[in-house]
Write a protein that holds these residues in place. Structure first.
Motif, PDB file in Angstrom:
ATOM      1  N   SER A  11       0.852  -1.191   0.000  1.00 24.90           N
ATOM      2  CA  SER A  11       0.000   0.000   0.000  1.00 24.90           C
ATOM      3  C   SER A  11       0.882   1.235   0.000  1.00 24.90           C
ATOM      4  O   SER A  11       1.747   1.392   0.877  1.00 24.90           O
ATOM      5  CB  SER A  11      -0.910   0.012   1.238  1.00 24.90           C
ATOM      6  OG  SER A  11      -1.862  -1.025   1.183  1.00 24.90           O
ATOM      7  N   GLY A  12       0.642   2.117  -0.972  1.00 25.48           N
ATOM      8  CA  GLY A  12       1.482   3.302  -1.101  1.00 25.48           C
ATOM      9  C   GLY A  12       1.402   4.234   0.091  1.00 25.48           C
ATOM     10  O   GLY A  12       2.407   4.802   0.518  1.00 25.48           O
ATOM     11  N   LEU A  13       0.215   4.414   0.647  1.00 23.53           N
ATOM     12  CA  LEU A  13       0.021   5.267   1.811  1.00 23.53           C
ATOM     13  C   LEU A  13      -0.618   4.469   2.941  1.00 23.53           C
ATOM     14  O   LEU A  13      -1.430   3.582   2.699  1.00 23.53           O
ATOM     15  CB  LEU A  13      -0.870   6.464   1.464  1.00 23.53           C
ATOM     16  CG  LEU A  13      -0.354   7.423   0.387  1.00 23.53           C
ATOM     17  CD1 LEU A  13      -1.388   8.516   0.110  1.00 23.53           C
ATOM     18  CD2 LEU A  13       0.975   8.045   0.807  1.00 23.53           C
ATOM     19  N   GLY A  14      -0.236   4.797   4.170  1.00 21.39           N
ATOM     20  CA  GLY A  14      -0.830   4.132   5.319  1.00 21.39           C
ATOM     21  C   GLY A  14       0.151   3.413   6.223  1.00 21.39           C
ATOM     22  O   GLY A  14      -0.217   2.916   7.282  1.00 21.39           O
ATOM     23  N   LYS A  15       1.421   3.334   5.828  1.00 25.71           N
ATOM     24  CA  LYS A  15       2.467   2.725   6.656  1.00 25.71           C
ATOM     25  C   LYS A  15       2.063   1.353   7.196  1.00 25.71           C
ATOM     26  O   LYS A  15       2.077   1.111   8.407  1.00 25.71           O
ATOM     27  CB  LYS A  15       2.843   3.647   7.810  1.00 25.71           C
ATOM     28  CG  LYS A  15       3.590   4.891   7.386  1.00 25.71           C
ATOM     29  CD  LYS A  15       4.122   5.624   8.580  1.00 25.71           C
ATOM     30  CE  LYS A  15       4.912   6.853   8.167  1.00 25.71           C
ATOM     31  NZ  LYS A  15       5.472   7.557   9.326  1.00 25.71           N
ATOM     32  N   CYS A  16       1.677   0.468   6.304  1.00 25.15           N
ATOM     33  CA  CYS A  16       1.268  -0.865   6.727  1.00 25.15           C
ATOM     34  C   CYS A  16       1.848  -1.905   5.772  1.00 25.15           C
ATOM     35  O   CYS A  16       2.534  -1.570   4.811  1.00 25.15           O
ATOM     36  CB  CYS A  16      -0.253  -0.966   6.763  1.00 25.15           C
ATOM     37  SG  CYS A  16      -1.051  -0.762   5.162  1.00 25.15           S
ATOM     38  N   SER A  17       1.569  -3.159   6.071  1.00 28.73           N
ATOM     39  CA  SER A  17       1.917  -4.266   5.193  1.00 28.73           C
ATOM     40  C   SER A  17       3.399  -4.235   4.809  1.00 28.73           C
ATOM     41  O   SER A  17       4.255  -4.156   5.674  1.00 28.73           O
ATOM     42  CB  SER A  17       1.010  -4.245   3.960  1.00 28.73           C
ATOM     43  OG  SER A  17      -0.346  -4.167   4.349  1.00 28.73           O
ATOM     44  N   LEU A  18       3.718  -4.272   3.517  1.00 29.75           N
ATOM     45  CA  LEU A  18       5.123  -4.347   3.102  1.00 29.75           C
ATOM     46  C   LEU A  18       5.911  -3.092   3.462  1.00 29.75           C
ATOM     47  O   LEU A  18       7.102  -3.183   3.776  1.00 29.75           O
ATOM     48  CB  LEU A  18       5.218  -4.612   1.595  1.00 29.75           C
ATOM     49  CG  LEU A  18       4.891  -6.038   1.157  1.00 29.75           C
ATOM     50  CD1 LEU A  18       4.889  -6.146  -0.366  1.00 29.75           C
ATOM     51  CD2 LEU A  18       5.866  -7.049   1.760  1.00 29.75           C
ATOM     52  N   THR A  19       5.280  -1.917   3.423  1.00 27.21           N
ATOM     53  CA  THR A  19       6.031  -0.703   3.748  1.00 27.21           C
ATOM     54  C   THR A  19       6.361  -0.641   5.235  1.00 27.21           C
ATOM     55  O   THR A  19       7.253   0.111   5.643  1.00 27.21           O
ATOM     56  CB  THR A  19       5.264   0.569   3.332  1.00 27.21           C
ATOM     57  OG1 THR A  19       3.976   0.577   3.944  1.00 27.21           O
ATOM     58  CG2 THR A  19       5.119   0.638   1.823  1.00 27.21           C
ATOM     59  N   ALA A  20       5.678  -1.424   6.044  1.00 26.08           N
ATOM     60  CA  ALA A  20       6.023  -1.545   7.455  1.00 26.08           C
ATOM     61  C   ALA A  20       7.007  -2.690   7.672  1.00 26.08           C
ATOM     62  O   ALA A  20       7.981  -2.559   8.416  1.00 26.08           O
ATOM     63  CB  ALA A  20       4.762  -1.779   8.285  1.00 26.08           C
ATOM     64  N   ALA A  21       6.757  -3.810   7.004  1.00 26.30           N
ATOM     65  CA  ALA A  21       7.558  -5.008   7.247  1.00 26.30           C
ATOM     66  C   ALA A  21       9.000  -4.870   6.783  1.00 26.30           C
ATOM     67  O   ALA A  21       9.936  -5.287   7.482  1.00 26.30           O
ATOM     68  CB  ALA A  21       6.902  -6.214   6.562  1.00 26.30           C
ATOM     69  N   ILE A  22       9.196  -4.306   5.601  1.00 28.75           N
ATOM     70  CA  ILE A  22      10.549  -4.262   5.026  1.00 28.75           C
ATOM     71  C   ILE A  22      11.535  -3.496   5.900  1.00 28.75           C
ATOM     72  O   ILE A  22      12.619  -4.008   6.218  1.00 28.75           O
ATOM     73  CB  ILE A  22      10.517  -3.729   3.587  1.00 28.75           C
ATOM     74  CG1 ILE A  22       9.786  -4.723   2.673  1.00 28.75           C
ATOM     75  CG2 ILE A  22      11.927  -3.474   3.058  1.00 28.75           C
ATOM     76  CD1 ILE A  22       9.500  -4.191   1.286  1.00 28.75           C
ATOM     77  N   PRO A  23      11.225  -2.259   6.350  1.00 29.17           N
ATOM     78  CA  PRO A  23      12.206  -1.556   7.178  1.00 29.17           C
ATOM     79  C   PRO A  23      12.443  -2.209   8.537  1.00 29.17           C
ATOM     80  O   PRO A  23      13.571  -2.202   9.042  1.00 29.17           O
ATOM     81  CB  PRO A  23      11.609  -0.154   7.327  1.00 29.17           C
ATOM     82  CG  PRO A  23      10.168  -0.287   6.997  1.00 29.17           C
ATOM     83  CD  PRO A  23      10.081  -1.391   5.999  1.00 29.17           C
ATOM     84  N   VAL A  24      11.407  -2.780   9.138  1.00 30.45           N
ATOM     85  CA  VAL A  24      11.564  -3.414  10.446  1.00 30.45           C
ATOM     86  C   VAL A  24      12.440  -4.657  10.345  1.00 30.45           C
ATOM     87  O   VAL A  24      13.398  -4.832  11.114  1.00 30.45           O
ATOM     88  CB  VAL A  24      10.180  -3.770  11.039  1.00 30.45           C
ATOM     89  CG1 VAL A  24      10.331  -4.715  12.226  1.00 30.45           C
ATOM     90  CG2 VAL A  24       9.453  -2.509  11.465  1.00 30.45           C
ATOM     91  N   ALA A 235       4.045  -7.935  14.043  1.00 30.23           N
ATOM     92  CA  ALA A 235       4.339  -9.254  13.470  1.00 30.23           C
ATOM     93  C   ALA A 235       5.701  -9.275  12.787  1.00 30.23           C
ATOM     94  O   ALA A 235       6.382 -10.310  12.772  1.00 30.23           O
ATOM     95  CB  ALA A 235       3.246  -9.650  12.487  1.00 30.23           C
ATOM     96  N   SER A 236       6.122  -8.148  12.229  1.00 31.39           N
ATOM     97  CA  SER A 236       7.419  -8.077  11.561  1.00 31.39           C
ATOM     98  C   SER A 236       8.560  -8.264  12.548  1.00 31.39           C
ATOM     99  O   SER A 236       9.545  -8.956  12.260  1.00 31.39           O
ATOM    100  CB  SER A 236       7.558  -6.741  10.830  1.00 31.39           C
ATOM    101  OG  SER A 236       6.581  -6.611   9.824  1.00 31.39           O
ATOM    102  N   VAL A 237       8.440  -7.651  13.722  1.00 34.10           N
ATOM    103  CA  VAL A 237       9.454  -7.850  14.764  1.00 34.10           C
ATOM    104  C   VAL A 237       9.528  -9.318  15.146  1.00 34.10           C
ATOM    105  O   VAL A 237      10.613  -9.900  15.258  1.00 34.10           O
ATOM    106  CB  VAL A 237       9.136  -6.988  16.007  1.00 34.10           C
ATOM    107  CG1 VAL A 237      10.117  -7.301  17.141  1.00 34.10           C
ATOM    108  CG2 VAL A 237       9.192  -5.503  15.677  1.00 34.10           C
ATOM    109  N   LEU A 238       8.362  -9.935  15.303  1.00 32.10           N
ATOM    110  CA  LEU A 238       8.337 -11.344  15.706  1.00 32.10           C
ATOM    111  C   LEU A 238       8.899 -12.252  14.625  1.00 32.10           C
ATOM    112  O   LEU A 238       9.613 -13.222  14.926  1.00 32.10           O
ATOM    113  CB  LEU A 238       6.902 -11.757  16.040  1.00 32.10           C
ATOM    114  CG  LEU A 238       6.455 -11.571  17.495  1.00 32.10           C
ATOM    115  CD1 LEU A 238       6.634 -10.131  17.969  1.00 32.10           C
ATOM    116  CD2 LEU A 238       5.007 -12.006  17.675  1.00 32.10           C
ATOM    117  N   SER A 239       8.616 -11.944  13.356  1.00 31.82           N
ATOM    118  CA  SER A 239       9.103 -12.818  12.280  1.00 31.82           C
ATOM    119  C   SER A 239      10.620 -12.775  12.172  1.00 31.82           C
ATOM    120  O   SER A 239      11.270 -13.815  11.986  1.00 31.82           O
ATOM    121  CB  SER A 239       8.454 -12.432  10.943  1.00 31.82           C
ATOM    122  OG  SER A 239       8.905 -11.175  10.487  1.00 31.82           O
ATOM    123  N   ALA A 240      11.198 -11.578  12.295  1.00 26.56           N
ATOM    124  CA  ALA A 240      12.660 -11.468  12.231  1.00 26.56           C
ATOM    125  C   ALA A 240      13.307 -12.100  13.453  1.00 26.56           C
ATOM    126  O   ALA A 240      14.330 -12.794  13.345  1.00 26.56           O
ATOM    127  CB  ALA A 240      13.071 -10.004  12.103  1.00 26.56           C
TER     128      ALA A 240
END
Length: 289
Positions: A11-24, A235-240
Motif C-alpha cells: 500500500s502506497g500510503l498508510g504505513k502498513c503491510s510491506l512498507t512496514a515489514a521491510i524496514p523493520v 508481526a514483523s518484529v516477531l518474524s525477524a
C-alpha cells in the motif's frame, strides 16, 4: 544474511503491510524478500483506494524464484486478497520451505468483533489449513475465535467478553490461546491487541504469548485509537526474531517497547489513524535483537 519471504500487500500510503515489514525486518539484520498479494494506492481504511489483485503474478514471481533455487529462512504472511491466495501460499511452502524454514502466519480476517470485507467462510477454512503449516501465528482475539469457532460463535463470545470482569476475561482468553495452540499443533502463538481496563480505570493493551505450553500476558498503556499498520509492525518484529532464534516472549517485549514510542508520538502530534505511526525513528531499538 538470513532471508524472510514476506507475502503481504503493498500500500502506497498508510504505513502498513510491506512498507512496514521491510524496514523493520531490515533493521533487525534480516533480508526481507517481498512477494506482493496486491498493490494498493493506499490502505483500505481511507475509504477510496485503487486495488490491483496480484494472485496471478504471485505465481509468475514464484517461477522465477524457483529458477534461482530460493530457500528462505523464514516465511511471514499477512493480508491476503482472497481464499485463492491461500492455495498459492500453500504451493509456496511446498516449493521453497524446508523443515528449517520458520513460518509466521498473521491470519488477517477481522478485528474488534467484526470481519473484514475480504472475509469469507472459504477464506477462514483455508486459513485453518495454512495455520497448520505455521510455527507461530499472531491473531488478534477476533481472528483467534474465527479460527476456532467461525463467524457466528466469534460474535457471541466477543459480546460475552465485553461484560466480564478483568481477571475472568484474561483467563478465558488464556484458555483460548492454549486451545488454539493445541488444535493447530503450534509451538508458539501471540493473541494480540486485547483491550483491558484496570481497576483504576487505566486502559491497557494486552498481548498473550503461548510458547512451548506456557502462557504469559504482556501489557502496555493504551494511547490513542487503532493506528494503521501497528499489527504489521508487531508481526514483523516477531518474524525477524523468530528466524534469529529469539523467544517469542523477548520478541513481544521488544515489539511493545518499539511500538509504544511511535504510538505516543502519533497521539501527541494528532496523526490521523489511517496515516499510521511515526515508527522510523525508533528502528534503532531493534538492532540489538
Amino acid at each position: 544474511m538470513k532471508k524472510i519471504a514476506v507475502i503481504h500487500d503493498l500500500s502506497g500510503l498508510g504505513k502498513c503491510s510491506l512498507t512496514a515489514a521491510i524496514p523493520v525486518i531490515s533493521a533487525m539484520g534480516v533480508q526481507a524478500c517481498p512477494l506482493p498479494t496486491a498493490v494498493l494506492s493506499n490502505q483500505t481504511g481511507y475509504g477510496s483506494f485503487f486495488w490491483d489483485d496480484y494472485t496471478d503474478r504471485m505465481e509468475q514471481i514464484m517461477k522465477e524464484w524457483k529458477k534461482m533455487d530460493f530457500r528462505p529462512d523464514g516465511l511471514y504472511t499477512g493480508f491476503l486478497a482472497g481464499d485463492e491466495q491461500v492455495e498459492v501460499i500453500l504451493k509456496f511452502t511446498e516449493l521453497f520451505c524446508t523443515e528449517e524454514t520458520q513460518i509466521l502466519i498473521d491470519p488477517v480476517m477481522g478485528d474488534q468483533g467484526a470481519v473484514y470485507k475480504t472475509y469469507s467462510s472459504a477464506l477462514c477454512e483455508k486459513m485453518r489449513t495454512l495455520v497448520r503449516k505455521a510455527d507461530v501465528i499472531t491473531p488478534n482475539l477476533t481472528e483467534a475465535l474465527l479460527l476456532l469457532y467461525g463467524k457466528e460463535e466469534m460474535k457471541k463470545r466477543m459480546k460475552s467478553y465485553a461484560g466480564m470482569k478483568r481477571e475472568q476475561m484474561l483467563e478465558e482468553i488464556r484458555q483460548i490461546g492454549k486451545t488454539l495452540a493445541g488444535e493447530f499443533d503450534l509451538d508458539s502463538l501471540v493473541i494480540t491487541g486485547v483491550d483491558v481496563e484496570e481497576e483504576d480505570g487505566i486502559l491497557k493493551m494486552g498481548n498473550l504469548v503461548v510458547e512451548n505450553g506456557e502462557t504469559r500476558w504482556f501489557f502496555s498503556i493504551k494511547e490513542g485509537g487503532s493506528y494503521s499498520g501497528t499489527g504489521d509492525l508487531f508481526a514483523s518484529v516477531l518474524s525477524a526474531g523468530m528466524v534469529k532464534g529469539i523467544s517469542m516472549k523477548v520478541c513481544v517485549e521488544k515489539a511493545i517497547a518499539f511500538l509504544s514510542g511511535g504510538i505516543h508520538d502519533a497521539v501527541v502530534e494528532g496523526t490521523d489513524r489511517n496515516d499510521g505511526i511515526c515508527f522510523e525513528k525508533y528502528l534503532g531499538m531493534l538492532t540489538d535483537l
